[in-house]
Scaffold this motif. Structure first.
Motif, PDB file in Angstrom:
ATOM      1  N   UNK A   1       0.846  -1.199   0.000  1.00 35.37           N
ATOM      2  CA  UNK A   1       0.000   0.000   0.000  1.00 35.37           C
ATOM      3  C   UNK A   1       0.880   1.248   0.000  1.00 35.37           C
ATOM      4  N   UNK A   2       0.350   2.398  -0.404  1.00 32.90           N
ATOM      5  CA  UNK A   2       1.121   3.649  -0.357  1.00 32.90           C
ATOM      6  C   UNK A   2       1.405   4.036   1.102  1.00 32.90           C
ATOM      7  N   UNK A   3       2.615   4.502   1.354  1.00 34.23           N
ATOM      8  CA  UNK A   3       3.033   4.919   2.691  1.00 34.23           C
ATOM      9  C   UNK A   3       3.690   6.289   2.643  1.00 34.23           C
ATOM     10  N   UNK A   4       3.542   7.024   3.734  1.00 33.53           N
ATOM     11  CA  UNK A   4       4.308   8.239   3.947  1.00 33.53           C
ATOM     12  C   UNK A   4       5.469   7.842   4.849  1.00 33.53           C
ATOM     13  N   UNK A   5       6.676   8.258   4.501  1.00 32.96           N
ATOM     14  CA  UNK A   5       7.864   7.876   5.252  1.00 32.96           C
ATOM     15  C   UNK A   5       8.612   9.129   5.652  1.00 32.96           C
ATOM     16  N   UNK A   6       9.072   9.183   6.909  1.00 23.46           N
ATOM     17  CA  UNK A   6       9.862  10.313   7.387  1.00 23.46           C
ATOM     18  C   UNK A   6      10.938   9.826   8.348  1.00 23.46           C
ATOM     19  N   UNK A   7      11.954  10.637   8.532  1.00 26.88           N
ATOM     20  CA  UNK A   7      13.005  10.374   9.510  1.00 26.88           C
ATOM     21  C   UNK A   7      12.829  11.397  10.625  1.00 26.88           C
TER      22      UNK A   7
ATOM     23  N   UNK B   1      21.273  11.847  23.599  1.00 30.51           N
ATOM     24  CA  UNK B   1      20.606  10.551  23.454  1.00 30.51           C
ATOM     25  C   UNK B   1      19.584  10.536  22.320  1.00 30.51           C
ATOM     26  N   UNK B   2      19.704  11.454  21.383  1.00 31.90           N
ATOM     27  CA  UNK B   2      18.782  11.483  20.242  1.00 31.90           C
ATOM     28  C   UNK B   2      19.226  10.471  19.199  1.00 31.90           C
ATOM     29  N   UNK B   3      18.283   9.716  18.707  1.00 31.48           N
ATOM     30  CA  UNK B   3      18.561   8.698  17.690  1.00 31.48           C
ATOM     31  C   UNK B   3      17.602   8.885  16.520  1.00 31.48           C
ATOM     32  N   UNK B   4      18.068   8.643  15.285  1.00 32.81           N
ATOM     33  CA  UNK B   4      17.173   8.746  14.141  1.00 32.81           C
ATOM     34  C   UNK B   4      16.269   7.513  14.027  1.00 32.81           C
ATOM     35  N   UNK B   5      14.991   7.753  13.783  1.00 34.01           N
ATOM     36  CA  UNK B   5      14.008   6.690  13.583  1.00 34.01           C
ATOM     37  C   UNK B   5      13.349   6.876  12.227  1.00 34.01           C
ATOM     38  N   UNK B   6      13.063   5.772  11.558  1.00 35.03           N
ATOM     39  CA  UNK B   6      12.306   5.772  10.305  1.00 35.03           C
ATOM     40  C   UNK B   6      10.851   5.522  10.672  1.00 35.03           C
ATOM     41  N   UNK B   7       9.984   6.494  10.410  1.00 37.25           N
ATOM     42  CA  UNK B   7       8.571   6.412  10.755  1.00 37.25           C
ATOM     43  C   UNK B   7       7.774   6.243   9.455  1.00 37.25           C
TER      44      UNK B   7
ATOM     45  N   UNK C   1      11.150   2.438  13.362  1.00 36.30           N
ATOM     46  CA  UNK C   1      12.303   1.565  13.492  1.00 36.30           C
ATOM     47  C   UNK C   1      13.539   2.438  13.683  1.00 36.30           C
ATOM     48  N   UNK C   2      14.313   2.106  14.682  1.00 40.43           N
ATOM     49  CA  UNK C   2      15.545   2.831  14.946  1.00 40.43           C
ATOM     50  C   UNK C   2      16.513   2.591  13.794  1.00 40.43           C
TER      51      UNK C   2
END
Length: 66
Positions: free
Chosen positions: A22-28, A43-49, A61-62
Motif C-alpha cells: 500500500x502507499x506509505x508516507x515515510x519520514x526520519x 541521546x537522540x537517535x534517528x528513527x524511520x517512521x 524503526x531505529x
C-alpha cells in the motif's frame, strides 16, 4: 525494507493490516531516548517512521538497528 515506488512516484510498502503493498508516507525523526534532561541532547537517535495511507497504521524503526 521492501519499499518500492509506484508509477505515480508514491512510496509503496507492505501493510500488515492489509497483508498487501500500500502507499506509505515515510519520514526520519530524531527521538530522545534518555529520560534525564541533562543527557537528552546526547541521546537522540534517528528513527524511520512510516504511515500507511490507507489505514493510518504507523510503525517506527531505529535507524541504527537496520
Amino acid at each position: 525494507m521492501g519499499a518500492k515506488r509506484s508509477a505515480d512516484s508514491q512510496l509503496v510498502e507492505r501493510c500488515d493490516n492489509y497483508a498487501a503493498m500500500t502507499p506509505h508516507q515515510v519520514m526520519i525523526k530524531l527521538i530522545t531516548e534518555s529520560e534525564e534532561s541533562q543527557n537528552a541532547a546526547f541521546s537522540r537517535e534517528p528513527y524511520r517512521i512510516t504511515e500507511c495511507q490507507q489505514c493510518a497504521a504507523t510503525s517506527k524503526q531505529r535507524m541504527n538497528d537496520m
